[in-house]
Enzyme design. Structure first.
Site, PDB file in Angstrom:
ATOM      1  CD  GLN A  95      -2.941  -0.882   2.355  1.00 60.80           C
ATOM      2  OE1 GLN A  95      -2.652  -1.418   3.414  1.00 60.80           O
ATOM      3  NE2 GLN A  95      -4.034  -0.155   2.181  1.00 60.80           N
ATOM      4  CG  LEU A 141      -5.717   3.547   5.311  1.00 66.74           C
ATOM      5  CD1 LEU A 141      -4.362   3.691   5.987  1.00 66.74           C
ATOM      6  CD2 LEU A 141      -6.594   4.761   5.621  1.00 66.74           C
ATOM      7  CG  HIS A 158      -8.082  -5.606   5.142  1.00 66.28           C
ATOM      8  ND1 HIS A 158      -9.271  -5.070   4.704  1.00 66.28           N
ATOM      9  CD2 HIS A 158      -7.117  -4.822   4.615  1.00 66.28           C
ATOM     10  CE1 HIS A 158      -9.024  -4.028   3.930  1.00 66.28           C
ATOM     11  NE2 HIS A 158      -7.720  -3.842   3.863  1.00 66.28           N
ATOM     12  CD  GLU A 159      -3.901  -4.237   6.669  1.00 65.03           C
ATOM     13  OE1 GLU A 159      -3.297  -4.021   5.597  1.00 65.03           O
ATOM     14  OE2 GLU A 159      -4.897  -3.564   7.013  1.00 65.03           O
ATOM     15  CG  HIS A 185      -3.591  -5.033   1.386  1.00 66.07           C
ATOM     16  ND1 HIS A 185      -4.039  -4.414   0.238  1.00 66.07           N
ATOM     17  CD2 HIS A 185      -4.290  -4.484   2.401  1.00 66.07           C
ATOM     18  CE1 HIS A 185      -4.979  -3.522   0.562  1.00 66.07           C
ATOM     19  NE2 HIS A 185      -5.165  -3.548   1.872  1.00 66.07           N
TER      20      HIS A 185
HETATM   21 CO    CO Z   1      -6.479  -2.435   3.004  1.00 60.66          CO
END
Ligand code: CO
Length: 170
Positions: A50, A91, A132-133, A136
């Site tokens: 991210q 984000l 969730h992370e 990614h």
């Molecule tokens: Co995220």
């Protein structure tokens, strides 16, 4: 240092990240910068892709006081149980949220910043944040886990995010 967030439409978010082979000064400073970036943007978690780095590093802090930072390198899910539905955001997808089904409890194994193997238990929001992370790191966004109907509803907003990402405007 606060780093620039990569937004939906950026191809790095679709890529699988590489394992960290050595926890050196660079990795430590990257993790510190990730934390600064997450706190400034009022997130509860952040993954390295991210901020434009394709490496397997995640951070989470689900405490209201933002005083319980967990940094995990090369995290892996070693146990999961239950099921829970809750609203999720990201984000990298500003302004977008949807309900996502996730296991209600997980055990994650990874390395801390000293290179020590650690196992962390996450329940409820923590379970959700870890998963969730970790998603990614595998190029998966929460919108890849929602039903077709909801995804269709979000089509317009996603298209707009993509357009802005292409232009480099957020
Ligand atoms: Co995220």
């Amino acid at each position: 240092m606060v780093l620039e967030l990569r937004i939906y439409g950026d191809s790095i978010l679709k890529r699988s990240s590489l394992p960290v082979t050595k926890i050196d000064k660079e990795i430590k400073s990257l993790a510190a910068n990730m934390a600064e970036t997450m706190y400034l943007n009022k997130g509860v978690g952040l993954a390295a892709p991210q901020i434009g780095v394709s490496k397997r590093i995640i951070i989470i802090d689900i405490s209201k006081e933002y005083n319980s930072l967990i940094t995990l390198i090369n995290p892996e899910v070693i146990y999961k149980e239950g099921e829970e539905v809750a609203e999720e955001g990201c984000l990298s997808l500003p302004g977008i949220s949807a309900e996502v089904v996730r296991p209600s409890k997980v055990v994650i194994k990874g390395l801390d910043l000293k290179g020590k193997v650690v196992e962390v238990v996450g329940e409820g929001l923590a379970s959700r944040a870890f998963l969730h992370e970790i998603d990614h790191l595998n190029g998966i966004l929460f919108i890849d886990r929602i039903n077709k109907e909801k995804r269709r509803e979000l089509r317009k907003e996603l298209k707009e995010l993509k357009r802005l990402a292409k232009k480099g405007i957020r």
